[in-house]
Design an enzyme around this catalytic site. Structure first.
Site, PDB file in Angstrom:
ATOM      1  N   GLU A 187       0.851  -1.208   0.000  1.00 30.06           N
ATOM      2  CA  GLU A 187       0.000   0.000   0.000  1.00 30.06           C
ATOM      3  C   GLU A 187       0.878   1.246   0.000  1.00 30.06           C
ATOM      4  O   GLU A 187       0.645   2.203   0.738  1.00 30.06           O
ATOM      5  CB  GLU A 187      -0.983  -0.052   1.179  1.00 30.06           C
ATOM      6  CG  GLU A 187      -1.884  -1.289   1.099  1.00 30.06           C
ATOM      7  CD  GLU A 187      -2.843  -1.487   2.271  1.00 30.06           C
ATOM      8  OE1 GLU A 187      -2.793  -0.705   3.233  1.00 30.06           O
ATOM      9  OE2 GLU A 187      -3.643  -2.442   2.204  1.00 30.06           O
ATOM     10  N   GLU A 303      -5.289  -7.589  -1.803  1.00 30.44           N
ATOM     11  CA  GLU A 303      -6.162  -7.522  -0.615  1.00 30.44           C
ATOM     12  C   GLU A 303      -7.457  -6.861  -1.035  1.00 30.44           C
ATOM     13  O   GLU A 303      -7.449  -5.821  -1.688  1.00 30.44           O
ATOM     14  CB  GLU A 303      -5.571  -6.613   0.478  1.00 30.44           C
ATOM     15  CG  GLU A 303      -4.473  -7.177   1.302  1.00 30.44           C
ATOM     16  CD  GLU A 303      -4.038  -6.198   2.410  1.00 30.44           C
ATOM     17  OE1 GLU A 303      -4.888  -5.491   3.012  1.00 30.44           O
ATOM     18  OE2 GLU A 303      -2.825  -6.137   2.656  1.00 30.44           O
TER      19      GLU A 303
END
Ligand code: BMA
EC number: 3.2.1.78
Length: 382
Positions: A187, A303
Site C-alpha cells: 500500500e 487484498e
C-alpha cells in the site's frame, strides 16, 4: 510451395510456443526451479482462473483458534483457499509471534502444509518504524535513515537478516525451498504506513525497495521469493507506477482496495457503497491489467473485502461481476479475526452461518474461481 508450408509451420510452432510455454522470467536469475515453476503456472492461469486467497486462513477464524485443518472457508465449501496470506510483522525484533499474535513457528508449519497441498503462500511485512520503534502505522519519518548512507542502515540490515533467517526456514524435509510471493512495503501510495507516499520521496522509496531486493537476493542468497509490488487503490496509471522500482525489481504488480459502509448500513447506504467500490475496482483493475500486460508481469488483487460482509450476496453480485472480466492471478480477502478490542467484528471471509455464507457457496462454483483442490491438480511446483 514447400518453403511456404515450412514458413507457416514455423510460424505456427512459434506462436504455439509463445502461448503455451509462458516465457516467464523472474528478477532473480538464480531462482529455484520450484519458484520459477510456480511463477510460470501463475502466468499460465491468467485470464482462465482467479485463485481465491485468505489471510491467516489456517491459523484462526471467527470464534476459533488453532484447530487442526480448520478454516472458515473449508467449513463452508469443503475446500481451502488456493492462496494463503501470512504477515511477518514482528520478525524484525525476533518476537515469537507476529503483530496479530500468530506464532512464527506456526506460520512455518502452515506454509509447509500449504506447499504440500499445492497451494501458494504470500507474505506481507507490517514492520515496525525503525526510528521510533512504534508500529508500521507510526509515520515518524524513517525511510531516509535506513538507506545505505542513513544513520540506522545497520539496524535495517539486522532486520533483513532476521527476515532472511525466517524465510530460509520455508523448506521441506529434503531441503527444497518453499516459494513465497513476497509483498513488502505494501500500500505504498497510502499515507498510513511510515513508508507511505507522504513520508518519503520517490527516490528514497525506490532506493529502499531496490536495496531490500538486492540484499535478500544477492547477500542472503534467498532464491525462493517472487517480489510483489503493491499499492492501495489509485487515481490513474501515473499514480500506480510513480514508485515502481523497475522491471528488474518486481515480479508481480498488485493493489489493495476495500469496500466501506457505515455500521449497520441501510439498503441505500449499502447500494451507494457497492457502487463506489465496484466503480473504483473496475477502473483500477483496468489500469492494473493493462500495465501488467505492458510490463509482462502477472497481476493480483492482493487484498480486498468488505468488513463483516454485511451484504448477503457480496461474493456473486459485487466482487465476481467485476473481477471476472480481468486477467488477474489471485484475489485475497483479509483475516477473520472476529471481535476486536473496540468491540467490532473484524473479518472479511464468511464463516459457517454468516450472512453471506450461502452466496459464498455459489461463488465457489463460478467458472473463473479456483480453490485448493483444483489448484492442487495443476502441480504448480513441477
Ligand atoms: C489490518 C487489521 C489489523 C492487523 C493488520 C495486520 O488490516 O487486520 O488488525 O493487525 O491488518 O494484519
Amino acid at each position: 510451395m514447400a518453403i511456404r508450408i515450412y514458413k507457416i509451420f514455423t510460424l505456427f510452432l512459434v506462436s504455439y510456443f509463445l502461448q503455451h510455454t509462458a516465457l516467464a522470467q523472474l528478477i532473480d536469475p538464480n531462482a529455484t526451479k520450484e519458484t520459477l515453476a510456480v511463477y510460470k503456472s501463475v502466468k499460465g492461469l491468467l485470464g482462465k482462473k482467479i485463485l481465491f486467497g485468505h489471510q491467516d486462513d489456517l491459523a484462526y477464524g471467527v470464534r476459533w483458534k488453532y484447530e487442526k485443518n480448520r478454516s472458515d472457508i473449508n467449513d463452508i465449501v469443503n475446500d481451502y483457499p488456493a492462496v494463503f496470506g501470512w504477515d511477518i510483522g514482528g520478525v524484525e525484533f525476533e518476537k515469537p509471534e507476529n503483530l496479530d499474535k500468530v506464532p512464527f513457528e506456526k506460520i512455518i508449519s502452515f506454509a509447509k502444509e500449504v506447499y504440500k497441498k499445492g497451494g501458494i503462500n504470500t507474505i506481507s511485512w507490517h514492520l515496525a518504524n525503525p526510528v521510533s520503534g512504534g508500529s508500521a502505522w507510526d509515520t515518524t519519518k524513517a525511510v531516509v535513515d535506513i538507506l545505505p548512507k542513513g544513520k540506522l542502515h545497520n539496524d535495517y540490515i539486522l532486520w533483513l537478516d532476521r527476515v532472511a533467517g525466517f524465510l530460509n526456514r520455508f523448506e521441506t524435509a529434503d531441503g527444497t525451498k518453499i516459494p513465497v510471493l513476497f509483498r513488502p512495503f505494501h500500500e505504498l501510495n497510502g499515507a498510513w504506513f511510515w513508508w507511505g507516499r507522504p513520508h518519503c520521496s520517490k527516490d528514497e522509496f525506490i532506493t529502499l525497495w531496490r536495496f531490500t531486493v538486492d540484499y535478500l537476493k544477492n547477500k542472503k542468497h534467498l532464491h525462493h521469493l517472487i517480489y510483489v509490488f503493491n499499492t492501495n487503490s489509485f487515481n490513474g496509471e501515473d499514480e500506480f507506477l510513480e514508485r515502481y522500482p523497475g522491471n528488474s525489481y518486481a515480479d508481480m504488480v498488485s493493489f489493495d482496495i476495500y469496500q466501506f459502509a457505515p455500521e449497520n448500513p441501510t439498503a441505500s447506504q449499502l447500494k451507494e457503497s457497492k457502487h463506489i467500490y465496484q466503480e473504483k475496482l473496475r477502473n483500477n483493475l483496468q489500469i492494473l491489467t493493462s500495465v501488467a500486460k505492458k510490463l509482462d508481469k502477472p497481476s493480483a488483487l492482493a487484498e480486498t473485502g468488505f468488513e463483516s460482509v454485511p451484504d448477503p450476496d457480496w461474493w456473486t453480485k459485487t466482487l465476481y461481476p467485476v473481477i471476472k472480466d480481468f486477467p488477474i492471478s489471485y484475489v485475497l480477502v483479509w483475516r477473520n479475526h472476529g471481535l476486536n478490542d473496540e468491540g467490532k467484528m473484524h473479518y472479511y471471509a464468511p464463516y459457517k452461518g454468516q450472512l453471506s455464507a450461502i452466496d459464498f457457496k455459489k461463488f465457489y462454483t463460478l467458472k473463473k474461481m479456483m480453490f485448493l483442490k483444483d489448484l492442487g491438480k495443476q502441480k504448480i511446483y513441477q
